[in-house]
Design an enzyme around this catalytic site. Structure first.
Site, PDB file in Angstrom:
ATOM      1  N   ILE A 199       6.407  63.372  11.969  1.00  0.00           N
ATOM      2  CA  ILE A 199       5.891  64.013  10.750  1.00  0.00           C
ATOM      3  C   ILE A 199       4.382  64.174  10.827  1.00  0.00           C
ATOM      4  O   ILE A 199       3.714  64.367   9.818  1.00  0.00           O
ATOM      5  CB  ILE A 199       6.282  63.226   9.469  1.00  0.00           C
ATOM      6  CG1 ILE A 199       5.719  61.798   9.485  1.00  0.00           C
ATOM      7  CG2 ILE A 199       7.784  63.190   9.310  1.00  0.00           C
ATOM      8  CD1 ILE A 199       5.953  61.049   8.168  1.00  0.00           C
ATOM      9  N   THR A 207       6.977  52.556  14.677  1.00  0.00           N
ATOM     10  CA  THR A 207       6.345  51.978  15.863  1.00  0.00           C
ATOM     11  C   THR A 207       6.979  50.632  16.180  1.00  0.00           C
ATOM     12  O   THR A 207       7.264  50.314  17.338  1.00  0.00           O
ATOM     13  CB  THR A 207       4.831  51.818  15.643  1.00  0.00           C
ATOM     14  OG1 THR A 207       4.280  53.114  15.400  1.00  0.00           O
ATOM     15  CG2 THR A 207       4.158  51.191  16.847  1.00  0.00           C
ATOM     16  N   ARG A 251       7.543  51.972   9.661  1.00  0.00           N
ATOM     17  CA  ARG A 251       8.402  51.078  10.431  1.00  0.00           C
ATOM     18  C   ARG A 251       8.767  51.592  11.815  1.00  0.00           C
ATOM     19  O   ARG A 251       9.351  50.855  12.608  1.00  0.00           O
ATOM     20  CB  ARG A 251       9.682  50.771   9.647  1.00  0.00           C
ATOM     21  CG  ARG A 251      10.461  51.992   9.219  1.00  0.00           C
ATOM     22  CD  ARG A 251      11.711  51.621   8.426  1.00  0.00           C
ATOM     23  NE  ARG A 251      12.781  51.145   9.257  1.00  0.00           N
ATOM     24  CZ  ARG A 251      13.565  51.946   9.991  1.00  0.00           C
ATOM     25  NH1 ARG A 251      13.391  53.247   9.981  1.00  0.00           N
ATOM     26  NH2 ARG A 251      14.523  51.445  10.747  1.00  0.00           N
ATOM     27  N   GLU A 305       0.892  54.077   6.583  1.00  0.00           N
ATOM     28  CA  GLU A 305       0.651  54.158   5.134  1.00  0.00           C
ATOM     29  C   GLU A 305      -0.586  53.406   4.676  1.00  0.00           C
ATOM     30  O   GLU A 305      -1.241  53.795   3.703  1.00  0.00           O
ATOM     31  CB  GLU A 305       1.863  53.566   4.388  1.00  0.00           C
ATOM     32  CG  GLU A 305       3.161  54.242   4.705  1.00  0.00           C
ATOM     33  CD  GLU A 305       4.339  53.364   4.318  1.00  0.00           C
ATOM     34  OE1 GLU A 305       5.179  53.834   3.548  1.00  0.00           O
ATOM     35  OE2 GLU A 305       4.414  52.209   4.774  1.00  0.00           O
ATOM     36  N   GLN A 307       2.439  61.852  12.450  1.00  0.00           N
ATOM     37  CA  GLN A 307       1.817  60.545  12.728  1.00  0.00           C
ATOM     38  C   GLN A 307       1.726  60.259  14.217  1.00  0.00           C
ATOM     39  O   GLN A 307       0.974  59.381  14.635  1.00  0.00           O
ATOM     40  CB  GLN A 307       2.601  59.448  11.991  1.00  0.00           C
ATOM     41  CG  GLN A 307       3.890  58.952  12.640  1.00  0.00           C
ATOM     42  CD  GLN A 307       5.067  59.868  12.509  1.00  0.00           C
ATOM     43  OE1 GLN A 307       5.007  61.067  12.740  1.00  0.00           O
ATOM     44  NE2 GLN A 307       6.208  59.315  12.131  1.00  0.00           N
ATOM     45  N   ALA A 313       8.049  53.715   5.465  1.00  0.00           N
ATOM     46  CA  ALA A 313       7.699  52.288   5.470  1.00  0.00           C
ATOM     47  C   ALA A 313       6.836  51.872   6.658  1.00  0.00           C
ATOM     48  O   ALA A 313       6.724  50.690   6.937  1.00  0.00           O
ATOM     49  CB  ALA A 313       8.967  51.419   5.416  1.00  0.00           C
ATOM     50  N   GLY A 328       3.155  48.615  12.074  1.00  0.00           N
ATOM     51  CA  GLY A 328       2.872  49.964  11.606  1.00  0.00           C
ATOM     52  C   GLY A 328       1.517  50.089  10.929  1.00  0.00           C
ATOM     53  O   GLY A 328       0.925  49.098  10.505  1.00  0.00           O
TER      54      GLY A 328
END
Lengths: 162, 784
Positions: free
Chosen positions: B489, B535, B533, B741, B491, B531, B738
């Site tokens: 997305i 990585t 999550r 966020e 990232q 979240a 991670g």
């Protein structure tokens, strides 16, 4: 629905396009010419994702009618690569890490190319000013601005390395 | 190659490799959902939406719309009785008996083009009877408020969400640790505060778009801009009463998500419409206006805090009451409330904690996941109150934080033992970067100058058993294709996964491909791209798959050379023996295997590595106390700081310096980590200074980029100092946690603390617009 037949040059190719009178240039590029690199982010001239060069100037292609482009010269993101080589703005933004989701990227690259065509050595403020119509939600702009600064220093196109 | 030589070879893990997807993205070749051609048979959908915040639907007459030439189908809520929802199953795809927010889908049209579909919407007549509405979550939680979901007790819900039947409270999460009421007596100082954090929107540049087609064999194909193809498969299958395997979700690259393309939002609409025109693909793209208020928003929060410390400045007690403005549906929001609850101390140790985190139905747009959901809102309250308490004690705000911040071994608010964390280092780095403690004078008499700092922590907020899986396969040229189910997305997930696979397999990063688009028929399962999550969780699955493939290669070579696996390695795409110094290319054996001596048969065969990962140690928390052994998998922690000036004549903030420091465990790709931190910081800054959904009686007054401003290139602080701290995670790949966020979580609070330092003013909440700041300074007599 009136259909017009127009002739224009898109990414160096001469094109004859049958376009409904109310279609935007954005629709024409995506749906008639298959040039889906140009993105639709708001359809209201606010986000800049659909920026293309029209007769050398950056425009929001969602705010221009296709029929207005009879006889025009248009460059989209697909037209930046020449002879298999990246345009310096493409290469420099890759190198600077100025791409994340990539949805604003085509419009950003066109705004950047257009700036450097007008002004080969822009200041940081001039770069920011040239990007003010291109919204980006991922990068925070810094790496895009860094990339354009670097692109201004590159004179040669850059070979795509896989 | 000798062992000593191989040790000198760079590992792709820890290097800032160029993104896998970058050339396609800069040349316009990258395919997003809107770019997929469906041919002339494609139908275009538009949605009729509620103009009322709360009303009974008396009658819908769509006969005129149906009769319009070019219209293929009109649907309403009558056609779709089953509810849908990720955690609390409380939402109808189209409103049935009543509407609960302005913008709620009431009916939809599919036509041969979008113009006709739009025209048909005007021909649908809906009669409503307006009902009393709820726009304030505090009122909504009271017994006086009208019930917005009278049937809530019947909704399906997992056992860690606690709806309160007979109220508008869709989840009540509690923490009861120690004895807060008695603890106030031990306090040398106590402060109380209340803040309001308004609704904001995610604003990805790519609008939501989904295309659905049902075929006559009963199968559904959905193409969607999606962070969650597997969750969508599951929820849509349940809501439409079909098997999960009959639902195929294809998810190309996503043009920005930030949580708004997680779970199921608008994707169920084209699925519903297409179910009435079998064999035809139906496309729905949200307009930018719809994007602002008809889908998930970041819900508003009212937070009331009471915090005390002893005479030595040790935090003693916290009382935290949060009223989350869940909106018309809280299917996702109930878990935001839960996350707000189990993180409700912020990254601090308190022996006594009393938290009530309430998810309240209102007649506002639907609250959903937004980049670190609940955390920016919560920390905006906690971190300002920490500053207030430090000031009352006369202790420096950085020293106060260093003393009280959570440390490895602390028993945190849920009873879980905190793992090792580099939060202390983050505080020191961020403070140093803005020259904390050094006197800083304004650059002119017309300006006020201030510094501020804020911390954060956040754990992945997900079900306890959210899983990941991956596959690794070879091609004839020795390249490897990694299949996975987590989404790219923006990232950089695909890039980082390729680095990990290359690192395990001993092949160059450039020899790894990642299979896209995601396709639930072929891609391995992944819970959702949420979240922060991937990585960690998907990374563990990719590592396991690559290790499985590596083991097969080494077993084959050991057998062939008649050597021990322990003496072999894979380096730069070659299996090598340190003992016999033989080598062979993985290219030659990854698919074709190896012949036995004298070609008497063959051994090996196409190598397929498989891997999966699921945390197995997360426990449920007690409903009454919020206590349990392990509430979450781990916490990423960090700090941000500002040095700012405020123009007394305009109220405008100018950022002189800003800094971030986050503990990511291990940076697999340091430049991608920095890019996440820089971009997240600007998103946080934008929400702190510009952004607010202006809601009046449930109607959004500013649903456009002109009226809802996000930061542009001319608005940003250009220099942002970033420090990456690496205290490894015990079960993370190479120790990684991670970071997607976290960078926007402390930003509002850090800026608010800097504003206070400059002006002595604390505003009720963001955005800290120039106008708001100027008027506050005027009220306070700071300017004339």
């Amino acid at each position: 629905m009136t259909i017009h037949t127009i002739t224009c040059t898109v990414n160096g190719e001469s094109e004859v396009v049958e376009v409904p009178a109310h279609w935007t240039l954005l629709q024409m590029l995506r749906e008639k010419l298959g040039l889906t690199g140009t993105k639709n982010g708001c359809a209201g001239g606010e986000c800049g994702a659909c920026t293309v060069m029209l007769n050398g100037a950056p425009v929001n292609s969602c705010m221009v009618l296709g029929v207005e482009c009879d006889g025009a010269t248009i460059v989209t993101v697909e037209g930046l690569v020449k002879d298999g080589q990246l345009d310096p703005v493409q290469a420099a933004i890759v190198e600077a890490g100025g791409v994340q989701c990539g949805f604003c990227t085509p419009g950003v690259l066109i705004s950047a190319r257009s700036l450097l065509d007008r002004n080969p050595n822009p200041t940081e403020d001039e770069i920011k000013e040239a990007l003010v119509g291109n919204l980006c939600r991922c990068t925070g702009y810094v790496r895009i601005i860094d990339g354009i600064k670097e692109a201004a220093k590159l004179n040669e196109p850059v070979v795509i390395k896989e | 190659m000798t062992l000593a030589e191989t040790k000198k070879l760079p590992s792709p893990v820890g290097e800032s490799k160029t993104r896998l997807d970058v050339i396609e993205k800069v040349t316009g070749a990258a395919v997003y959902t809107d770019d997929i051609p469906f041919g002339p048979g494609l139908l275009h959908a538009r949605v009729k939406r509620s103009p009322h915040a709360h009303a009974k639907i008396l009658k819908i007459d769509y006969s005129k719309a149906e009769a319009l030439p070019g219209v293929k189908v009109v649907v309403t809520g009558e056609d779709f009785p089953k509810r849908i929802g990720l955690y609390l199953v409380d939402k109808h795809i189209f409103a049935r008996d009543r509407v609960r927010f302005i913008g709620e889908p009431v009916a939809a049209v599919a036509a041969i083009n979008a113009d006709i579909a739009e025209k048909a919407l005007d021909l649908i007549e809906v009669e409503y009877e307006p009902l009393e509405a709820v726009f304030d979550p505090v009122y909504g939680a009271s017994p006086e408020a009208p019930l917005l979901h009278p049937d809530m007790a019947d909704y399906d819900v997992p056992n860690y969400i606690f709806p309160q039947a007979g109220t508008n409270i869709a989840n009540h999460f509690k923490i009861r640790k120690g004895d807060v009421e008695r603890a106030w007596e031990q306090c040398a100082a106590v402060v109380e505060s209340e803040f309001y954090i308004p609704h904001v929107q995610h604003v990805p540049i790519e609008p939501h778009v989904a295309v659905a087609r049902w075929d006559d064999d009963g199968t559904l194909t959905l193409w969607a801009a999606s962070q969650s193809p597997f969750a969508q498969r599951n929820l849509i299958a349940k809501s439409f009463g079909v098997s999960q395997s009959d639902v195929r979700v294809i998810a190309p690259l996503v043009g920005g998500g930030f949580g708004c393309k997680a779970g199921v939002t608008m994707e169920a609409l084209p699925v519903a419409i297409a179910s009435k025109v079998k064999g035809r693909a139906v496309k729905l793209t949200l307009t930018r206006e719809e994007e602002f208020f008809t889908n998930f928003v970041r819900q508003a929060l009212v937070i009331k805090l009471k915090m005390g410390c002893d005479a030595d400045g040790n935090l003693v007690a916290l009382k935290n009451t949060m009223y989350w403005d869940g909106g018309a549906s809280t299917e996702y929001g109930v878990n935001i409330t839960r996350a707000g609850g189990y993180n409700s101390t912020g990254p601090y140790f308190f022996p006594n904690v009393h938290t009530d985190s309430l998810c309240v139905y209102t007649n506002h747009p639907i609250g959903g996941a937004y980049r670190g959901f609940g955390m920016s809102e919560l920390h905006t309250g906690i971190e300002q109150t920490i500053d207030m308490l430090a000031e009352k004690m006369g202790i420096d705000a950085v020293d106060f934080r260093l003393k009280n911040c959570v440390k490895g071994g602390d028993i945190i608010l849920t009873g879980m033992t905190m793992h090792p964390t580099g939060l202390n280092q983050c505080i020191e780095k961020a403070a140093k970067a803005i020259e904390w403690g050094k006197e800083a004078k304004p650059s002119s008499p017309n300006k006020l100058r201030g510094k501020g700092i804020a911390l954060m922590w956040k754990a992945p907020s997900m079900p306890p058993n959210a899983g990941s899986s991956a596959e690794v396969k070879f091609s004839e040229d020795g390249t490897v294709t990694v299949s996975l189910g987590g989404q790219e997305i923006g990232q950089g997930a695909f890039t980082v996964m390729a680095q990990m696979a290359a690192g395990v397999l001993g092949i160059p990063y450039e020899s790894v491909r990642v299979r896209g688009p995601l396709d639930t028929r072929y891609s391995p399962y992944e819970w959702q791209t949420v979240a922060s999550r991937l990585t960690w969780s998907m990374g563990n699955a990719v590592v396991a798959a690559a290790q499985d493939a590596r083991d097969q290669l080494l077993d084959l070579a050991a057998d062939h050379w008649d050597e021990e696996v322990e003496d072999l390695d894979i380096v730069n795409g070659k299996v090598i023996s340190y003992k016999s110094e033989q080598e062979m290319s993985v290219k030659d054996i990854g698919i074709y295997g190896l012949p036995n001596e004298n070609f008497e048969g063959w051994k090996g065969g196409p190598i397929v590595g498989r891997g999966s990962f699921m945390p197995t140690y997360v426990t449920n928390l007690d409903f009454e106390t919020g206590q349990g052994d392990r509430a979450v998998v781990h916490y990423t922690t960090g700090a941000q700081a500002f040095d700012i000036e405020i123009d007394k004549e305009t109220g405008r903030i100018e950022v002189l310096k800003s800094a971030s420091a986050f503990d990511v465990g291990r940076a697999i790709n340091p430049e991608l980590v920095r890019a996440q931190i820089e971009g997240g910081f600007i998103q946080g800054y934008s929400s702190a200074v510009y952004e607010q959904m202006l809601l009046k009686e449930g109607a959004m007054l500013n649903p456009s980029f002109v009226d809802y401003r996000i930061a542009t290139a001319v608005d940003i602080p250009i220099e942002h100092h970033v420090d990456i701290i690496e205290v490894p995670q015990d079960d993370g790949p190479w120790g990684a946690r991670g970071i997607g966020e976290h960078p926007m979580v402390p930003t509002i609070a850090a800026l608010a603390n800097a504003i206070y330092d400059a002006t002595g003013l604390r505003l009720e909440g963001p955005p800290f617009t120039a106008e708001k700041l100027y008027l506050a300074m005027l009220d306070a007599g700071l300017v004339e």
